[in-house]
Design a protein around this motif. Structure first.
Motif, PDB file in Angstrom:
ATOM      1  N   SER A 166       4.475  -1.257   9.106  1.00 32.37           N
ATOM      2  CA  SER A 166       3.824   0.046   8.889  1.00 32.37           C
ATOM      3  C   SER A 166       3.140   0.554  10.163  1.00 32.37           C
ATOM      4  CB  SER A 166       2.783  -0.057   7.764  1.00 32.37           C
ATOM      5  OG  SER A 166       1.636  -0.750   8.220  1.00 32.37           O
ATOM      6  N   LEU A 167       2.865  -0.361  11.094  1.00 34.76           N
ATOM      7  CA  LEU A 167       2.146   0.039  12.306  1.00 34.76           C
ATOM      8  C   LEU A 167       2.982   0.972  13.183  1.00 34.76           C
ATOM      9  CD1 LEU A 167       0.485  -3.347  13.322  1.00 34.76           C
ATOM     10  CD2 LEU A 167      -0.511  -1.448  12.062  1.00 34.76           C
ATOM     11  N   THR A 168       4.300   0.869  13.075  1.00 32.13           N
ATOM     12  CA  THR A 168       5.148   1.684  13.959  1.00 32.13           C
ATOM     13  C   THR A 168       6.066   2.636  13.193  1.00 32.13           C
ATOM     14  OG1 THR A 168       6.751  -0.124  13.945  1.00 32.13           O
ATOM     15  CG2 THR A 168       5.223  -0.034  15.820  1.00 32.13           C
ATOM     16  N   CYS A 169       6.285   2.354  11.927  1.00 31.33           N
ATOM     17  CA  CYS A 169       7.348   3.045  11.192  1.00 31.33           C
ATOM     18  C   CYS A 169       7.056   4.528  10.944  1.00 31.33           C
ATOM     19  CB  CYS A 169       7.558   2.314   9.863  1.00 31.33           C
ATOM     20  SG  CYS A 169       8.970   2.899   8.974  1.00 31.33           S
ATOM     21  N   LEU A 170       5.798   4.832  10.662  1.00 32.28           N
ATOM     22  CA  LEU A 170       5.469   6.224  10.334  1.00 32.28           C
ATOM     23  C   LEU A 170       5.708   7.118  11.542  1.00 32.28           C
ATOM     24  CD1 LEU A 170       4.406   8.333   8.384  1.00 32.28           C
ATOM     25  CD2 LEU A 170       2.076   7.696   9.023  1.00 32.28           C
ATOM     26  N   GLU A 171       5.214   6.667  12.685  1.00 32.91           N
ATOM     27  CA  GLU A 171       5.369   7.502  13.884  1.00 32.91           C
ATOM     28  C   GLU A 171       6.839   7.660  14.252  1.00 32.91           C
ATOM     29  OE1 GLU A 171       3.849   7.745  18.463  1.00 32.91           O
ATOM     30  OE2 GLU A 171       2.927   6.252  17.149  1.00 32.91           O
ATOM     31  N   LYS A 172       7.587   6.580  14.174  1.00 32.46           N
ATOM     32  CA  LYS A 172       8.990   6.610  14.627  1.00 32.46           C
ATOM     33  C   LYS A 172       9.911   7.280  13.602  1.00 32.46           C
ATOM     34  CE  LYS A 172      12.446   3.261  16.323  1.00 32.46           C
ATOM     35  NZ  LYS A 172      13.233   4.039  17.228  1.00 32.46           N
ATOM     36  N   HIS A 173       9.681   7.016  12.306  1.00 29.69           N
ATOM     37  CA  HIS A 173      10.648   7.461  11.293  1.00 29.69           C
ATOM     38  C   HIS A 173      10.081   8.453  10.266  1.00 29.69           C
ATOM     39  CE1 HIS A 173      13.488   4.385  12.614  1.00 29.69           C
ATOM     40  NE2 HIS A 173      12.498   3.519  12.598  1.00 29.69           N
ATOM     41  N   GLY A 174       8.774   8.637  10.274  1.00 26.86           N
ATOM     42  CA  GLY A 174       8.182   9.508   9.246  1.00 26.86           C
ATOM     43  C   GLY A 174       8.170   8.847   7.872  1.00 26.86           C
ATOM     44  N   VAL A 175       8.229   7.530   7.856  1.00 27.24           N
ATOM     45  CA  VAL A 175       8.252   6.802   6.577  1.00 27.24           C
ATOM     46  C   VAL A 175       6.976   5.946   6.479  1.00 27.24           C
ATOM     47  CG1 VAL A 175       9.478   5.092   5.172  1.00 27.24           C
ATOM     48  CG2 VAL A 175      10.779   6.744   6.535  1.00 27.24           C
ATOM     49  N   ARG A 176       6.196   6.204   5.402  1.00 28.32           N
ATOM     50  CA  ARG A 176       4.997   5.392   5.158  1.00 28.32           C
ATOM     51  C   ARG A 176       5.391   4.114   4.423  1.00 28.32           C
ATOM     52  NH1 ARG A 176       1.602   7.525   1.460  1.00 28.32           N
ATOM     53  NH2 ARG A 176       3.038   9.123   0.756  1.00 28.32           N
ATOM     54  N   LEU A 177       4.743   3.013   4.764  1.00 26.02           N
ATOM     55  CA  LEU A 177       5.013   1.720   4.097  1.00 26.02           C
ATOM     56  C   LEU A 177       3.734   1.215   3.446  1.00 26.02           C
ATOM     57  CD1 LEU A 177       7.122  -0.289   6.726  1.00 26.02           C
ATOM     58  CD2 LEU A 177       7.931   1.190   4.911  1.00 26.02           C
ATOM     59  N   GLN A 178       3.831   0.864   2.160  1.00 29.80           N
ATOM     60  CA  GLN A 178       2.652   0.429   1.410  1.00 29.80           C
ATOM     61  C   GLN A 178       2.974  -0.862   0.650  1.00 29.80           C
ATOM     62  OE1 GLN A 178       0.465   2.584   2.333  1.00 29.80           O
ATOM     63  NE2 GLN A 178       0.443   4.455   1.140  1.00 29.80           N
ATOM     64  N   VAL A 179       1.937  -1.608   0.308  1.00 30.12           N
ATOM     65  CA  VAL A 179       2.178  -2.838  -0.444  1.00 30.12           C
ATOM     66  C   VAL A 179       1.198  -2.943  -1.621  1.00 30.12           C
ATOM     67  CG1 VAL A 179       0.836  -4.315   1.137  1.00 30.12           C
ATOM     68  CG2 VAL A 179       2.604  -5.336  -0.259  1.00 30.12           C
ATOM     69  N   LEU A 180       1.744  -3.341  -2.764  1.00 31.13           N
ATOM     70  CA  LEU A 180       0.955  -3.429  -3.994  1.00 31.13           C
ATOM     71  C   LEU A 180       0.934  -4.889  -4.458  1.00 31.13           C
ATOM     72  CD1 LEU A 180      -0.481  -2.043  -6.366  1.00 31.13           C
ATOM     73  CD2 LEU A 180       1.719  -1.242  -7.174  1.00 31.13           C
ATOM     74  N   CYS A 181      -0.262  -5.404  -4.700  1.00 32.34           N
ATOM     75  CA  CYS A 181      -0.427  -6.811  -5.090  1.00 32.34           C
ATOM     76  C   CYS A 181      -1.074  -6.913  -6.467  1.00 32.34           C
ATOM     77  CB  CYS A 181      -1.315  -7.536  -4.081  1.00 32.34           C
ATOM     78  SG  CYS A 181      -0.566  -7.708  -2.460  1.00 32.34           S
ATOM     79  N   PRO A 182      -0.259  -6.901  -7.539  1.00 32.80           N
ATOM     80  CA  PRO A 182      -0.846  -7.111  -8.858  1.00 32.80           C
ATOM     81  C   PRO A 182      -1.378  -8.531  -8.999  1.00 32.80           C
ATOM     82  CG  PRO A 182       1.417  -6.245  -9.015  1.00 32.80           C
ATOM     83  CD  PRO A 182       1.191  -6.685  -7.598  1.00 32.80           C
ATOM     84  N   GLY A 183      -2.295  -8.719  -9.945  1.00 30.34           N
ATOM     85  CA  GLY A 183      -2.715 -10.075 -10.326  1.00 30.34           C
ATOM     86  C   GLY A 183      -1.776 -10.502 -11.435  1.00 30.34           C
ATOM     87  N   PHE A 184      -2.332 -10.845 -12.588  1.00 32.61           N
ATOM     88  CA  PHE A 184      -1.445 -11.139 -13.712  1.00 32.61           C
ATOM     89  C   PHE A 184      -1.231  -9.866 -14.520  1.00 32.61           C
ATOM     90  CE2 PHE A 184      -3.097 -15.369 -12.714  1.00 32.61           C
ATOM     91  CZ  PHE A 184      -1.892 -16.049 -12.602  1.00 32.61           C
ATOM     92  N   VAL A 185       0.017  -9.602 -14.812  1.00 28.44           N
ATOM     93  CA  VAL A 185       0.354  -8.385 -15.533  1.00 28.44           C
ATOM     94  C   VAL A 185       1.032  -8.781 -16.834  1.00 28.44           C
ATOM     95  CG1 VAL A 185       1.557  -6.180 -15.417  1.00 28.44           C
ATOM     96  CG2 VAL A 185       0.720  -7.242 -13.320  1.00 28.44           C
ATOM     97  N   ASP A 186       0.680  -8.063 -17.869  1.00 27.97           N
ATOM     98  CA  ASP A 186       1.172  -8.425 -19.197  1.00 27.97           C
ATOM     99  C   ASP A 186       2.634  -8.004 -19.362  1.00 27.97           C
ATOM    100  OD1 ASP A 186       1.103  -9.438 -21.675  1.00 27.97           O
ATOM    101  OD2 ASP A 186      -0.099  -7.840 -22.561  1.00 27.97           O
ATOM    102  N   THR A 187       3.557  -8.811 -18.862  1.00 28.94           N
ATOM    103  CA  THR A 187       5.002  -8.552 -19.024  1.00 28.94           C
ATOM    104  C   THR A 187       5.589  -9.669 -19.895  1.00 28.94           C
ATOM    105  OG1 THR A 187       5.639  -9.845 -17.099  1.00 28.94           O
ATOM    106  CG2 THR A 187       5.146  -7.535 -16.710  1.00 28.94           C
ATOM    107  N   PRO A 188       6.806  -9.474 -20.414  1.00 28.89           N
ATOM    108  CA  PRO A 188       7.403 -10.518 -21.268  1.00 28.89           C
ATOM    109  C   PRO A 188       7.430 -11.879 -20.574  1.00 28.89           C
ATOM    110  CG  PRO A 188       8.714  -8.524 -21.338  1.00 28.89           C
ATOM    111  CD  PRO A 188       7.633  -8.282 -20.330  1.00 28.89           C
ATOM    112  N   LEU A 189       7.730 -11.895 -19.287  1.00 35.07           N
ATOM    113  CA  LEU A 189       7.802 -13.169 -18.569  1.00 35.07           C
ATOM    114  C   LEU A 189       6.471 -13.906 -18.569  1.00 35.07           C
ATOM    115  CD1 LEU A 189       9.978 -12.866 -15.395  1.00 35.07           C
ATOM    116  CD2 LEU A 189       9.577 -14.936 -16.716  1.00 35.07           C
ATOM    117  N   LEU A 190       5.435 -13.138 -18.390  1.00 42.24           N
ATOM    118  CA  LEU A 190       4.115 -13.748 -18.331  1.00 42.24           C
ATOM    119  C   LEU A 190       3.697 -14.268 -19.704  1.00 42.24           C
ATOM    120  CD1 LEU A 190       2.205 -14.136 -15.969  1.00 42.24           C
ATOM    121  CD2 LEU A 190       0.846 -12.296 -16.901  1.00 42.24           C
TER     122      LEU A 190
END
Ligand SMILES: NC(=O)C1=CN([C@@H]2O[C@H](COP(=O)(O)OP(=O)(O)OC[C@H]3O[C@@H](n4cnc5c(N)ncnc54)[C@H](O)[C@@H]3O)[C@@H](O)[C@H]2O)C=CC1
Ligand SMILES: CCCCCC(=O)/C=C/[C@H]1[C@H](O)CC(=O)[C@@H]1CCCCCCC(=O)O
Length: 263
Positions: A166-190
């Motif tokens: 993300s440090l270089t991508c926005l300036e070079k490509h106009g693409v923002r990069l983000q990251v999402l870190c859930p804890g425990f999420v109530d899904t069938p697997l869980l």
């Protein structure tokens, strides 16, 4: 980012967190390509979404994200149908302690490939309009996770890769990069994990849930939406907090050399 008329590609999109992310995009007026290896569930989700949001706004593409050819083909088919691409969510993920290389392949290598493909197709440098990529990691990418160390390694990898690029991508490509870190999420697997595991694991699990809460897929989808919509944010990390809600993690000051090389 206004979502009306925008086009998104989501991996692992037919159940759990990916499905909730696909639905919040559709609700807000985006067109969505749903990629998933699970074809029967994919057909069911596609049909349900089509009833509410219209068949013209949805594409279901059977895809094993570990196959580079299949993944490339899905990006091309999305562009063929919708004529543009604005948002990519690399969400598909597994835990497989027996076949740990597969876990790395799905959770990390495919996320890296999906990110590079997203950049390639959205880059302003090559005639695209720019866009945003959200990679789904986990709290297991920020703190040790004794149940599955390789799963944790894959998620630490996603956090490191996404925030670094993300440090270089926005300036070079106009693409923002983000990251999402859930804890425990109530899904069938869980739910399976809660009911089937040994009591020692259940105890540990209870403690972790007491500490980080149990999020719903809708809460995670709302967090995803924030990361997509907020133009002022790039390289942001949104994570589960001890209140059970999502909060931004401030990363250490980011220092670049004078002429950083990019992708
Ligand atoms: N449920 C939870 O507590 C948490 C989940 N996560 C992450 O969120 C993401 C989604 O997880 P869930 O919704 O809980 O899991 P899930 O198992 O309900 O959904 C994952 C989806 O990915 C698909 N998928 C798996 N392997 C694939 C492959 N090779 N190619 C294409 N699609 C594939 C599955 O068919 C499924 O539809 C994963 O990356 C997971 O690691 C992160 C933190 C917590
Ligand atoms: C503090 C760490 C939080 C980790 C949360 C997380 O990422 C959970 C992810 C689960 C997801 O629903 C799909 C999974 O399979 C993940 C759970 C993995 C548990 C490992 C179980 C190992 C085993 O006993 O088989």
């Amino acid at each position: 980012m206004e979502l009306q008329g925008k086009v998104a590609l989501v991996t692992g999109a037919v159940q759990g967190i990916g499905k909730a992310i696909a639905e919040i995009l559709l609700k807000n007026g985006a067109k969505v390509s749903l990629l998933d290896i699970n074809v029967p569930t994919g057909e069911v989700t596609k049909a349900a979404f089509e009833q509410i949001y219209g068949a013209e706004n949805i594409l279901f593409l059977p895809c094993d994200v570990t196959s580079e050819n299949q993944l490339k083909d899905c990006f091309c088919k999305t562009l063929e149908k919708f004529q543009r691409l604005d948002i990519v969510c690399n969400n598909a993920g597994i835990s497989d302690r027996e076949n740990w290389e597969k876990c790395l392949s799905v959770n990390l290598v495919s996320v890296i490939k999906g990110t590079y493909l997203g950049i390639q197709h959205m880059s302003k440098e090559t005639g695209g309009k720019g866009g945003v990529i959200v990679n789904i990691a986990s709290m297991a990418g920020l703190i040790p996770f004794y149940l599955d160390p390789v799963y944790a390694a894959s998620k630490y990898g996603v956090v490191g890769f996404t925030t670094s690029l993300s440090l270089t991508c926005l300036e070079k490509h106009g693409v923002r990069l983000q990251v999402l870190c859930p804890g425990f999420v109530d899904t069938p697997l869980l739910r399976g994990l809660k009911s089937e595991k040994a009591s020692e694991q259940k105890e540990w699990f209870k403690k972790m849930v007491a500490r980080f809460g149990l999020q719903t897929t809708s809460q995670i989808a709302e967090g995803f939406l924030q990361l997509v919509m907020d133009h002022t944010r790039n390289g942001s990390l949104l994570k589960a907090s001890e209140t059970g809600k999502l909060e931004y993690e401030d990363l250490p000051a980011l220092v670049l050399p004078e002429n950083p090389k990019s992708t």
